[in-house]
Design a protein around this motif. Structure first.
Motif, PDB file in Angstrom:
ATOM      1  N   ALA A 177      89.199  52.996   6.726  1.00 50.62           N
ATOM      2  CA  ALA A 177      87.896  53.325   7.308  1.00 50.62           C
ATOM      3  C   ALA A 177      86.832  52.347   6.815  1.00 50.62           C
ATOM      4  O   ALA A 177      86.034  51.818   7.597  1.00 50.62           O
ATOM      5  N   VAL A 178      86.857  52.067   5.502  1.00 51.47           N
ATOM      6  CA  VAL A 178      85.875  51.127   4.947  1.00 51.47           C
ATOM      7  C   VAL A 178      86.094  49.734   5.544  1.00 51.47           C
ATOM      8  O   VAL A 178      85.139  49.003   5.831  1.00 51.47           O
ATOM      9  N   ALA A 179      87.379  49.386   5.756  1.00 53.56           N
ATOM     10  CA  ALA A 179      87.661  48.078   6.341  1.00 53.56           C
ATOM     11  C   ALA A 179      87.081  47.984   7.748  1.00 53.56           C
ATOM     12  O   ALA A 179      86.540  46.960   8.153  1.00 53.56           O
ATOM     13  N   GLN A 180      87.197  49.088   8.503  1.00 53.97           N
ATOM     14  CA  GLN A 180      86.722  49.055   9.897  1.00 53.97           C
ATOM     15  C   GLN A 180      85.203  49.050   9.963  1.00 53.97           C
ATOM     16  O   GLN A 180      84.606  48.270  10.701  1.00 53.97           O
ATOM     17  N   ASN A 181      84.577  49.942   9.217  1.00 49.99           N
ATOM     18  CA  ASN A 181      83.119  50.038   9.280  1.00 49.99           C
ATOM     19  C   ASN A 181      82.575  50.717   8.022  1.00 49.99           C
ATOM     20  O   ASN A 181      82.548  51.940   7.929  1.00 49.99           O
ATOM     21  N   PRO A 182      82.156  49.940   7.060  1.00 54.51           N
ATOM     22  CA  PRO A 182      81.739  50.508   5.778  1.00 54.51           C
ATOM     23  C   PRO A 182      80.567  51.475   5.914  1.00 54.51           C
ATOM     24  O   PRO A 182      80.530  52.513   5.232  1.00 54.51           O
ATOM     25  N   ASP A 183      79.617  51.206   6.811  1.00 62.08           N
ATOM     26  CA  ASP A 183      78.450  52.077   6.946  1.00 62.08           C
ATOM     27  C   ASP A 183      78.856  53.450   7.471  1.00 62.08           C
ATOM     28  O   ASP A 183      78.453  54.483   6.926  1.00 62.08           O
ATOM     29  N   ALA A 184      79.680  53.440   8.517  1.00 64.52           N
ATOM     30  CA  ALA A 184      80.131  54.716   9.081  1.00 64.52           C
ATOM     31  C   ALA A 184      80.944  55.487   8.056  1.00 64.52           C
ATOM     32  O   ALA A 184      80.783  56.710   7.898  1.00 64.52           O
ATOM     33  N   ALA A 185      81.811  54.782   7.341  1.00 65.39           N
ATOM     34  CA  ALA A 185      82.639  55.428   6.325  1.00 65.39           C
ATOM     35  C   ALA A 185      81.757  56.063   5.257  1.00 65.39           C
ATOM     36  O   ALA A 185      82.002  57.193   4.810  1.00 65.39           O
ATOM     37  N   VAL A 192      82.200  53.885  -0.753  1.00 66.19           N
ATOM     38  CA  VAL A 192      82.595  52.517  -0.421  1.00 66.19           C
ATOM     39  C   VAL A 192      82.893  51.725  -1.693  1.00 66.19           C
ATOM     40  O   VAL A 192      83.880  51.000  -1.770  1.00 66.19           O
ATOM     41  N   ALA A 193      82.050  51.909  -2.709  1.00 69.84           N
ATOM     42  CA  ALA A 193      82.245  51.157  -3.947  1.00 69.84           C
ATOM     43  C   ALA A 193      83.608  51.458  -4.566  1.00 69.84           C
ATOM     44  O   ALA A 193      84.326  50.565  -5.012  1.00 69.84           O
ATOM     45  N   ARG A 194      83.990  52.761  -4.556  1.00 72.05           N
ATOM     46  CA  ARG A 194      85.286  53.136  -5.127  1.00 72.05           C
ATOM     47  C   ARG A 194      86.439  52.526  -4.337  1.00 72.05           C
ATOM     48  O   ARG A 194      87.421  52.046  -4.897  1.00 72.05           O
ATOM     49  N   MET A 195      86.294  52.556  -2.997  1.00 72.62           N
ATOM     50  CA  MET A 195      87.353  52.003  -2.142  1.00 72.62           C
ATOM     51  C   MET A 195      87.502  50.505  -2.366  1.00 72.62           C
ATOM     52  O   MET A 195      88.608  49.970  -2.337  1.00 72.62           O
ATOM     53  N   ARG A 196      86.364  49.847  -2.584  1.00 74.88           N
ATOM     54  CA  ARG A 196      86.432  48.402  -2.814  1.00 74.88           C
ATOM     55  C   ARG A 196      87.204  48.095  -4.103  1.00 74.88           C
ATOM     56  O   ARG A 196      88.046  47.202  -4.131  1.00 74.88           O
TER      57      ARG A 196
END
Lengths: 302, 407
Positions: A177-185, A192-196
């Protein structure tokens, strides 16, 4: 029979290529950065496995080699988390101007640093890491080296696990999800920070485990990651930056082209000399005719 | 930029320029160039430096040269020509060495000798085999190891006489590797032996496609020449063995690079190394000379292993330069070159070294023509090269002919 043997070799190499390139692709997809220290992460994994394997072997732990493999992969994962926290997170959270240039410099520097740290630390010598399975497998006239086939099988299992993780688990879906659209996620409650951090850790650990598997086949030395990193770049661009499916298919295409290119070229005395050129030719053609890669998305410009 | 900062930069710059000059008075500096990091042949480079260090220690213990201490300036070239040029430039202009010795990669040597030629600094080559190095006829360049034509024309004759029918050569695309391919082709094809050759990038790691192709070649390949250095040489041996190609009952394997001579060889190729052939330019104690016995003892005491051809070459290199300085009583380039060319006759670890002035064939120029070369074969796992079977030349042979592996 000769063609079958060549095909088997290409499939084995392709699986290993896929494993090391998936990490690069995942990091690009989620963090939107090209990890120029990918080859060095592979080298770190190679050395960790080498040392852990000889340590476990001499202390006769249950299954020393698989244990060494898993431990080195986990260690590189933690290493990745720390690196992301130290060098990349601040740039992202503080919205550093010129983020793209910053991360290129950071990963590039990191790569040079790791390679030059390994040189005095481990010496420049070629080292042989113990293979999980040695000897040869014979099926009729077909002979396959044991270290290769075992590395390919393990690589295949890890890729399968990764795909399951990415497509079937909550965390994996979050990453995509973050890869597709970080803002929406982010709006939907995904950190987002954790996913990164997670993506960087997993990406690096894939390179690390690839290094651990390649060590017994192609020897361990401080510069071992460089040729593989170049191949990983070719594969990721060929398959489409950030596309998981594209990366896997790209890896097999490159392995096939390299393997068959170096035996089918009309002038056999030069065929092997151009081995690296086949991959780069493929890269140039991709950039010319399909710059987004085989499965990459075209950039949408508003 | 203000005047102050400009002055400061100039001041710092002057410091660097002036410092070495003040220091150069009380020592004689000799440069040693060697590959000490990948992609160069690292173990070869290390052996060369180890040998050279023993020579420097010995010289200093007996009072140095012209009443000054000897200092080695060691430069890592990584087996990369551009790095070789840079290292040479720095040694000559910044370190002010009186002569340079060493190197184990022909392509790098070709770059380094241009610098030596430009500054007129003597360059004594320890372990680079391409014909072109001495064939170029530079008066500054001397070589105390073999060249491709000198050894492989003889090795090719040995291969033919031993009854091998189809020789395959896989060589790296460097000056040395391409030279290996050429000399084998020229000599064997004229004698009616079939030769198949491949060249490949020096960083190649997977030789499987070509080895598979050779496995199904007709007539079957019965002699494989591994014309690589560094990791490539070891990987080719490992892969040829894993695929059941060589060394086997049906096919012999010659590792032409020097990486077959070091402890790392056995650690990396394992049992694949048994029955491998190698061609060192010198073996400790053969022929037995006063110098070789002394050197072998010193080397064992310091490094706890048997010396090898390259370590002996490293020692001889420094000693030949020292001898030239003693003979001419000077460190001036012109005098050193004259001494090496006309006066030098020094008993080294591998025989009495003199440099030829013959220019026909061109590679003979400034080459030590009587350099000993051997073809050896490992007969046991973890065998030291000095204990391996000697197949050639006949006067030193310990076995009658090539030992065929049982499987």
């Amino acid at each position: 029979m000769l063609m079958l043997a060549q095909l088997v070799n290409a499939l084995v190499i392709g699986t290993l290529y896929a494993l090391m390139s998936l990490g690069l692709s995942l990091i690009f997809g989620v963090l939107k950065l090209v990890n120029f220290a990918h080859g060095e992460s592979l080298m770190v994994g190679g050395y960790l496995y080498l040392f852990l394997a000889s340590f476990f072997l001499s202390h006769s732990c249950g299954l020393p080699l698989p244990l060494a493999l898993i431990t080195s992969m986990a260690a590189v994962f933690v290493f990745g988390l720390i690196l992301e926290r130290l060098f990349l997170r601040s740039a992202y959270e503080r919205k550093t101007a010129r983020y793209d240039e910053y991360v290129i410099l950071v990963t590039f520097t990191l790569g040079i640093f790791l390679q030059n740290l390994a040189l005095p630390l481990f010496g420049p010598y070629n080292r042989q890491a113990p293979a999980i399975f040695t000897g040869r497998i014979k099926i009729g006239d077909l002979v396959i080296a044991g270290d290769r086939i075992s590395a390919a099988v393990i690589a295949f299992l890890i890729i399968a696990l990764l795909l399951f993780f990415l497509y079937r688990t909550y965390l994996g879906k979050g990453l995509r999800a973050v890869a597709q659209n970080p803002d929406a996620a982010s709006i939907l409650g995904i950190s987002v920070a954790r996913m990164r951090g997670m993506a960087f850790g997993i990406g690096i650990s894939l390179a690390g485990v690839a290094g651990a598997l390649l060590g017994p086949i192609f020897l361990v030395n401080p510069g071992m990651g460089v040729p593989f990193a170049i191949k990983a770049f070719v594969i990721v661009v060929l398959g489409g930056m950030g596309s998981i499916k594209g990366t896997i298919i790209g890896a097999f295409i490159l392995a096939m082209v390299e393997n068959f290119g170096s035996i089918l070229l009309p002038d056999p005395t030069r065929a092997l000399a151009y081995k690296d050129a086949y991959g780069l030719l493929l890269l140039i053609l991709t950039l010319l005719f399909r710059p987004q890669g085989l499965f990459g998305e075209k950039e949408r410009r508003a | 930029m203000g005047f102050k900062s400009l002055a400061m930069i100039l001041g710092v710059f002057m410091l660097f320029v002036v410092m070495p000059g003040a220091h150069a008075e009380d020592v004689v500096k000799i440069g040693i160039v060697a590959p000490l990091s990948a992609p160069g042949g690292v173990e070869t480079g290390q052996a060369l430096v180890d040998g050279a260090k023993i020579a420097a220690e010995e010289l200093n213990q007996s009072g140095g040269l012209l009443g000054k201490k000897v200092e080695l300036v060691i430069g890592d070239t990584s087996g990369v020509p551009e790095k070789g040029t840079a290292v040479m430039e720095r040694m000559v202009t910044h370190d002010k060495v009186v002569a340079v010795g060493g190197e184990a990669h022909s392509s790098v040597t070709m770059a380094e000798m241009e610098v030596a030629h430009r500054y007129n600094i003597p360059l004594v080559i320890s372990e680079a085999w391409a014909d072109e190095i001495t064939a170029k006829g530079y008066p500054e360049v001397f070589r105390l190891t073999v060249c491709n034509s000198l050894i492989y024309s003889k090795a090719a004759k040995w291969i033919k006489d031993s009854g091998f029918k189809h020789v395959a050569v896989i060589g790296e695309n460097s000056d040395w590797g391409m030279g290996v391919i050429k000399v084998f082709k020229d000599n064997l094809m004229a004698a009616g032996v079939k030769v198949t050759s491949f060249s490949a990038e020096r960083t190649t790691t997977d030789f499987t496609p070509q080895l598979l192709q050779l496995k199904s070649a007709s007539p079957p390949v019965d002699f494989l020449v591994d014309g690589f250095t560094g990791a490539g040489e070891l990987l080719m041996i490992k892969q040829a063995y894993e695929l059941g190609l060589a060394p086997t009952k049906n096919c012999a394997l010659l590792g032409a690079g020097m990486d077959t001579l070091y402890p790392g060889f056995w650690d990396t190729v394992g049992e694949a190394g048994v029955y491998v052939l190698s061609n060192p330019a010198g073996l400790p104690g053969i022929p037995k000379t006063e110098t070789s016995e002394k050197f072998t003892q010193l080397f064992k005491d310091k490094f706890q292993r048997e010396p090898d051809a390259v370590a002996m070459e490293g020692y001889d290199t420094v000693m030949v330069i020292a001898e030239a300085i003693k003979l001419s009583g000077s460190t001036a380039s012109k005098e050193l070159i004259d001494a090496m060319e006309n006066k030098l006759s020094w008993l080294g670890t591998r025989g009495t070294i003199t440099f030829s002035k013959e220019k026909n064939p061109p590679w003979a120029y400034h080459l030590w023509m009587d350099v000993p070369v051997f073809i050896i074969q490992y007969t046991e796992f973890k065998q030291d090269p000095s204990k391996a079977a000697i197949l050639w030349p006949e006067e030193y042979a310990t076995v009658e002919s090539y030992i065929q592996p049982p499987k």
